[in-house]
Scaffold this active site. Structure first.
Site, short mmCIF file in Angstrom:
data_model
loop_
_atom_site.label_atom_id
_atom_site.label_comp_id
_atom_site.label_asym_id
_atom_site.label_seq_id
_atom_site.Cartn_x
_atom_site.Cartn_y
_atom_site.Cartn_z
N ASP A 9 0.87 -1.17 0.00
CA ASP A 9 0.00 0.00 0.00
C ASP A 9 0.91 1.23 0.00
O ASP A 9 2.03 1.18 0.51
CB ASP A 9 -0.89 -0.02 1.25
N ALA A 10 0.43 2.34 -0.56
CA ALA A 10 1.28 3.54 -0.64
C ALA A 10 1.08 4.48 0.53
O ALA A 10 2.01 4.73 1.32
CB ALA A 10 1.01 4.27 -1.96
N TYR A 11 -0.15 4.99 0.67
CA TYR A 11 -0.41 6.08 1.61
C TYR A 11 -0.61 5.56 3.04
O TYR A 11 -1.54 4.81 3.30
CB TYR A 11 -1.61 6.89 1.14
N ARG A 40 -7.31 12.83 6.74
CA ARG A 40 -7.13 11.42 6.39
C ARG A 40 -8.42 10.63 6.59
O ARG A 40 -8.79 9.80 5.74
CB ARG A 40 -6.01 10.83 7.25
N SER A 116 -2.40 0.65 -4.94
CA SER A 116 -2.82 1.84 -4.23
C SER A 116 -4.13 2.41 -4.75
O SER A 116 -4.49 2.25 -5.91
CB SER A 116 -1.73 2.91 -4.35
N ASN A 117 -4.81 3.13 -3.85
CA ASN A 117 -5.98 3.93 -4.23
C ASN A 117 -5.60 5.18 -5.01
O ASN A 117 -6.45 5.81 -5.64
CB ASN A 117 -6.75 4.36 -2.98
#
Length: 221
Positions: A9-11, A40, A116-117
């Site tokens: 996942d990125a964030y 967030r 990722s989203n």
């Protein structure tokens, strides 16, 4: 584990989602932490709500709208600050344990990428700014599907792109809801406990827990 790939996942996992506010903390004053947390929270809430409703708006737009909500909630009306916060979000800091971990995994000849989203453009800009773009390939975005994690179609897309079954893909996320979705789909999941808090979704039963990325390479036999 016989893994062919490790996806991150990125964030919140590789990129510090609170780094944008941290850069402008003095301008936000006492509201800084609350703004960052609410930003967030609303960003994620919008992705889940839209996917459940069968709708889609790109992650950069939702990020901006979530910031607008957080600033309005805390009475912040500085238009220039809003622009600076969004600019900073596009080049978030990577966590200190990221670069060395990616190097170790790539040395094992594993495919090392992102699921990722974020939009493709967001991911390319963020990881180039962090100096990690050459260590992460592919950068898989939900953009083409027009829906968000933890919908199982996102994890299925990764299998199709990598031409691997779920049990040969390792997945690392600091977000409990994402770790849960990936585990239910069949990935080999590592729940990165960047934030200390209660256990959710019965994750210890279906995912390995690691407190920092430094321990990931030794967990992958």
């Amino acid at each position: 584990m016989n893994l062919g790939a490790v996806l991150f996942d990125a964030y919140g996992t590789l990129l510090d989602v609170h780094a944008s506010v941290a850069r402008h903390r003095a301008r936000l004053g006492d509201a800084a932490t609350a703004v960052s947390v609410l930003w967030r929270q609303k960003q994620l809430e919008y992705t889940w709500t839209l996917t459940l409703a069968g709708d889609y708006q790109p992650f950069d737009l939702l990020t901006a709208r979530a910031l607008d909500f957080a600033l309005a909630q805390h009475g912040v009306t500085d238009a220039a600050l809003r622009i600076d916060l969004l600019d900073a979000y596009s080049v978030l800091d990577a966590y200190p344990d990221v670069a060395a971990t990616l190097q170790k995994l790539r040395a094992r000849k594993l495919t090392v990428g992102v699921l990722s989203n974020g939009t493709g453009a967001m991911l390319r800009e963020a990881f180039a700014a962090a100096g990690l773009d050459r260590q992460l390939d592919p950068l898989l975005s939900v953009e083409g599907l027009q829906l968000y994690k933890p919908d199982p179609r996102v994890y299925r897309m990764a299998c199709e792109r990598l031409d691997l079954p779920p049990n040969r893909i390792g997945f690392v996320s600091s977000n409990a809801w994402d770790a849960m979705g990936a585990a239910r789909f069949g990935f080999q999941v590592f729940w990165l406990r960047r934030q200390i808090g209660p256990v959710e979704y019965d994750l210890p039963r279906v995912a390995r827990q690691i407190p920092t990325l430094d321990l990931l390479a030794e967990q992958i036999a």
